[in-house]
Design a protein around this motif. Structure first.
Motif, PDB file in Angstrom:
ATOM      1  N   VAL A 172      -2.075 -66.239 -59.911  1.00  0.00           N
ATOM      2  CA  VAL A 172      -1.363 -65.052 -59.435  1.00  0.00           C
ATOM      3  C   VAL A 172      -0.451 -64.511 -60.529  1.00  0.00           C
ATOM      4  N   PHE A 173       0.256 -65.405 -61.213  1.00  0.00           N
ATOM      5  CA  PHE A 173       1.126 -64.986 -62.313  1.00  0.00           C
ATOM      6  C   PHE A 173       0.335 -64.173 -63.335  1.00  0.00           C
ATOM      7  N   ASP A 174      -0.853 -64.646 -63.677  1.00  0.00           N
ATOM      8  CA  ASP A 174      -1.673 -63.942 -64.673  1.00  0.00           C
ATOM      9  C   ASP A 174      -2.018 -62.534 -64.203  1.00  0.00           C
ATOM     10  N   VAL A 175      -2.416 -62.413 -62.952  1.00  0.00           N
ATOM     11  CA  VAL A 175      -2.791 -61.101 -62.411  1.00  0.00           C
ATOM     12  C   VAL A 175      -1.604 -60.147 -62.443  1.00  0.00           C
ATOM     13  N   VAL A 176      -0.463 -60.632 -61.934  1.00  0.00           N
ATOM     14  CA  VAL A 176       0.713 -59.773 -61.826  1.00  0.00           C
ATOM     15  C   VAL A 176       1.236 -59.358 -63.192  1.00  0.00           C
ATOM     16  N   THR A 177       1.367 -60.314 -64.106  1.00  0.00           N
ATOM     17  CA  THR A 177       1.916 -60.003 -65.429  1.00  0.00           C
ATOM     18  C   THR A 177       0.977 -59.133 -66.251  1.00  0.00           C
ATOM     19  N   ASN A 178      -0.309 -59.407 -66.174  1.00  0.00           N
ATOM     20  CA  ASN A 178      -1.273 -58.567 -66.905  1.00  0.00           C
ATOM     21  C   ASN A 178      -1.210 -57.125 -66.416  1.00  0.00           C
ATOM     22  N   PHE A 179      -1.089 -56.949 -65.107  1.00  0.00           N
ATOM     23  CA  PHE A 179      -0.982 -55.600 -64.553  1.00  0.00           C
ATOM     24  C   PHE A 179       0.323 -54.935 -64.979  1.00  0.00           C
ATOM     25  N   ALA A 180       1.423 -55.696 -64.895  1.00  0.00           N
ATOM     26  CA  ALA A 180       2.742 -55.136 -65.219  1.00  0.00           C
ATOM     27  C   ALA A 180       2.834 -54.687 -66.670  1.00  0.00           C
ATOM     28  N   ASN A 181       2.104 -55.375 -67.555  1.00  0.00           N
ATOM     29  CA  ASN A 181       2.187 -55.066 -68.988  1.00  0.00           C
ATOM     30  C   ASN A 181       1.072 -54.147 -69.487  1.00  0.00           C
ATOM     31  N   ASP A 182       0.231 -53.694 -68.559  1.00  0.00           N
ATOM     32  CA  ASP A 182      -0.863 -52.802 -68.936  1.00  0.00           C
ATOM     33  C   ASP A 182      -0.545 -51.383 -68.459  1.00  0.00           C
ATOM     34  N   PRO A 183      -0.191 -50.490 -69.386  1.00  0.00           N
ATOM     35  CA  PRO A 183       0.150 -49.111 -68.986  1.00  0.00           C
ATOM     36  C   PRO A 183      -0.970 -48.422 -68.199  1.00  0.00           C
ATOM     37  N   LYS A 184      -2.207 -48.842 -68.413  1.00  0.00           N
ATOM     38  CA  LYS A 184      -3.342 -48.235 -67.723  1.00  0.00           C
ATOM     39  C   LYS A 184      -3.845 -49.095 -66.563  1.00  0.00           C
ATOM     40  N   GLY A 185      -3.054 -50.084 -66.171  1.00  0.00           N
ATOM     41  CA  GLY A 185      -3.469 -50.992 -65.114  1.00  0.00           C
ATOM     42  C   GLY A 185      -3.757 -50.277 -63.808  1.00  0.00           C
ATOM     43  N   ASP A 186      -4.842 -50.644 -63.164  1.00  0.00           N
ATOM     44  CA  ASP A 186      -5.260 -50.022 -61.906  1.00  0.00           C
ATOM     45  C   ASP A 186      -4.799 -50.887 -60.738  1.00  0.00           C
ATOM     46  N   ALA A 187      -3.999 -50.329 -59.845  1.00  0.00           N
ATOM     47  CA  ALA A 187      -3.409 -51.092 -58.742  1.00  0.00           C
ATOM     48  C   ALA A 187      -4.466 -51.635 -57.785  1.00  0.00           C
ATOM     49  N   LYS A 188      -5.493 -50.847 -57.507  1.00  0.00           N
ATOM     50  CA  LYS A 188      -6.547 -51.299 -56.581  1.00  0.00           C
ATOM     51  C   LYS A 188      -7.312 -52.472 -57.186  1.00  0.00           C
ATOM     52  N   LYS A 189      -7.605 -52.385 -58.459  1.00  0.00           N
ATOM     53  CA  LYS A 189      -8.305 -53.472 -59.138  1.00  0.00           C
ATOM     54  C   LYS A 189      -7.429 -54.724 -59.179  1.00  0.00           C
ATOM     55  N   ALA A 190      -6.140 -54.520 -59.386  1.00  0.00           N
ATOM     56  CA  ALA A 190      -5.213 -55.651 -59.420  1.00  0.00           C
ATOM     57  C   ALA A 190      -5.176 -56.370 -58.071  1.00  0.00           C
ATOM     58  N   ALA A 191      -5.217 -55.611 -56.987  1.00  0.00           N
ATOM     59  CA  ALA A 191      -5.227 -56.210 -55.653  1.00  0.00           C
ATOM     60  C   ALA A 191      -6.486 -57.046 -55.440  1.00  0.00           C
ATOM     61  N   GLU A 192      -7.622 -56.561 -55.936  1.00  0.00           N
ATOM     62  CA  GLU A 192      -8.867 -57.317 -55.831  1.00  0.00           C
ATOM     63  C   GLU A 192      -8.796 -58.602 -56.652  1.00  0.00           C
ATOM     64  N   GLN A 193      -8.178 -58.521 -57.835  1.00  0.00           N
ATOM     65  CA  GLN A 193      -7.995 -59.710 -58.665  1.00  0.00           C
ATOM     66  C   GLN A 193      -7.029 -60.695 -58.015  1.00  0.00           C
ATOM     67  N   LEU A 194      -6.008 -60.159 -57.334  1.00  0.00           N
ATOM     68  CA  LEU A 194      -5.061 -61.011 -56.627  1.00  0.00           C
ATOM     69  C   LEU A 194      -5.767 -61.807 -55.531  1.00  0.00           C
ATOM     70  N   ALA A 195      -6.651 -61.141 -54.805  1.00  0.00           N
ATOM     71  CA  ALA A 195      -7.389 -61.826 -53.732  1.00  0.00           C
ATOM     72  C   ALA A 195      -8.210 -62.984 -54.296  1.00  0.00           C
ATOM     73  N   LYS A 196      -8.866 -62.750 -55.402  1.00  0.00           N
ATOM     74  CA  LYS A 196      -9.660 -63.825 -56.016  1.00  0.00           C
ATOM     75  C   LYS A 196      -8.769 -64.982 -56.467  1.00  0.00           C
ATOM     76  N   ALA A 197      -7.580 -64.666 -56.987  1.00  0.00           N
ATOM     77  CA  ALA A 197      -6.658 -65.699 -57.436  1.00  0.00           C
ATOM     78  C   ALA A 197      -6.147 -66.543 -56.287  1.00  0.00           C
ATOM     79  N   VAL A 198      -5.781 -65.884 -55.206  1.00  0.00           N
ATOM     80  CA  VAL A 198      -5.204 -66.587 -54.059  1.00  0.00           C
ATOM     81  C   VAL A 198      -6.256 -67.385 -53.300  1.00  0.00           C
ATOM     82  N   MET A 199      -7.466 -66.841 -53.223  1.00  0.00           N
ATOM     83  CA  MET A 199      -8.511 -67.455 -52.397  1.00  0.00           C
ATOM     84  C   MET A 199      -9.377 -68.473 -53.134  1.00  0.00           C
ATOM     85  N   GLN A 200      -9.045 -68.793 -54.369  1.00  0.00           N
ATOM     86  CA  GLN A 200      -9.861 -69.739 -55.151  1.00  0.00           C
ATOM     87  C   GLN A 200      -9.878 -71.122 -54.506  1.00  0.00           C
TER      88      GLN A 200
END
Length: 427
Positions: A399-427
């Motif tokens: 989860v830390f990786d998903v959140v920090t990568n999104f926070a530091n990416d000026p072009k980060g896509d919020a919807k994509k980040a949410a999908e990545q969060l789901a994969k992180a949490v549900m592993q």
């Protein structure tokens, strides 16, 4: 992946042993002693250090030697690296600061010792709330002792700065944005922050709690509900994180420690900080007073909710009788009223004892205890995700990786980040 595989996979013994051997271990001066207890922890900042010093003095007062192994950095990640290397080498400390699901993993590996005799002699089942006692047990037996309850969803405000600008502490996200704009216009950093992964996730989980509410928070991080993790409100939480990080935090935040961020608020260089109540320990250590120098308010939109983080000391199996006696003495002292009062006044948290008297604590602590009891009566009491209470270390790291990568990416896509969060949490 089972617990023993996770621990083994996380540690490369050859690379970590030098870190373990060179960690800052302060050994007590030679003197007659009934036994020695080594304690590995990451309470190294000003107020935290003052709190752990109290425990050390009480143990030494009983005739035992305290061997301190304080490892700073990473919100405990560095300390856990040292602990894993020590455990793999067959030389764990007598006690280590561990919390949440990690206690169960170490118990599964067979490293932790049974504390039931100490618990029974000191009525732990009566003085601890059931949900807290359960966290301290493995396979029905006590293996760890809790020392406090932290509230994570706090916002800290420099009161003189706010008074000078004629603004009040925000209670909603819209108010937070408006206040931040006024601080920024006045040349003041709106939000003091350190660009570390756990700090980013602390801000993010507060936004999730604010936007999704405690029920949504629970569905996402405890129930691991995919629809909630990828839903529109989670996307909104990521968008809010991007707004805070991009507009209201200074560009020099990268790598900054949390207590240095607190210092920016304390000196008036910044107006606010989003951080758990361990931040209050820094204000206390500096002689600052709540209501005069600073204000503590629930993170905007989370009134009535309480994300908790419980610090605890897990006890490892030992062979030396003196060390075992010292270990049991430490476990006993950690829940006694004297230590609970002094430690938590220094640490910024509230006592874990259900019978604790906080009448001599400051206003923030009294509010925290009242809010804790109110939240516990309903759905508002939730385990923190960002501080190891809701998820395993492996999930937390993902989860830390998903959140920090999104926070530091000026072009980060919020919807994509949410999908990545789901994969992180549900592993």
């Amino acid at each position: 992946m089972n617990a023993i595989t996770r621990i083994a996979a996380a540690v490369s013994l050859a690379s970590l042993l030098p870190l373990a051997l060179t960690s800052n271990i302060a050994v007590a001066a030679d003197a007659p002693s009934k036994g020695t207890i080594e304690v590995l922890h990451w309470w190294t900042a000003g107020g935290e250090r003052a709190g752990i010093n109290v425990l050390q003095k009480l143990v030494e007062k009983d005739g035992y030697t305290w061997k301190d192994n304080g490892v700073a950095g990473g919100g405990g990640e560095a300390a856990m690296t040292v602990l894993k290397s020590r455990a793999v080498a067959g030389n764990p400390p007598g006690a280590a600061q561990i919390k949440g699901p990690s206690i169960q993993e170490w118990g599964e590996l067979g490293f932790l010792t049974n504390l039931d005799d100490v618990a029974k002699a000191n009525n732990w089942d009566k003085i601890l709330a059931p949900q807290i006692a359960d966290i301290m047990k493995y396979d029905g037996h006590y293996v760890a002792v809790p020392v406090n309850i932290h509230r994570v969803n706090w916002l800290w405000v420099n009161k003189p700065v706010f008074d000078k600008l004629g603004i009040k502490a925000p209670t909603t996200l819209d108010e937070l944005y408006a206040v931040s704009d006024k601080l920024k216009a006045a040349g003041i950093i709106p939000l003091a922050h350190g660009g570390e992964a756990w700090q980013d996730s602390t801000v993010f989980e507060d936004l999730v709690l604010s936007i999704l509410g405690p029920e949504g928070f629970h569905k996402a991080f405890v129930d691991k509900d995919e629809a909630t993790l990828t839903g529109p409100k989670m996307v909104q939480a990521f968008e809010a994180l991007k707004k805070l990080e991009g507009n209201y935090m200074d560009p020099d935040k990268s790598g900054r420690k949390w207590n240095d961020a607190t210092g920016l608020v304390m000196t008036g260089k910044a107006g606010m900080q989003i951080m758990g109540d361990w931040a209050k320990a820094e204000w206390t250590a500096a002689g600052k007073k709540s209501g005069t120098d600073y204000e503590c308010v629930p993170f905007p939109g989370t009134q009535g909710s309480f994300t908790y983080n419980i610090d605890s000391l897990a006890m490892f199996k030992l062979k030396d009788p003196g060390a075992i006696a010292a270990q049991q003495d430490l476990a006993k002292i950690a829940l006694e009223p004297e230590f609970q009062t002094v430690f938590n006044q220094n640490k910024g948290s509230i006592p874990v004892r259900s019978d604790a008297d906080v009448s001599k604590f400051d206003a923030c602590a009294q509010k925290s205890q009242a809010d804790y009891k109110a939240a516990a009566a309903g759905a508002g009491l939730q385990p923190t995700m960002a501080h190891g209470m809701a998820t395993s270390p492996a999930v937390e790291g993902a989860v830390f990786d998903v959140v920090t990568n999104f926070a530091n990416d000026p072009k980060g896509d919020a919807k994509k980040a949410a999908e990545q969060l789901a994969k992180a949490v549900m592993q």
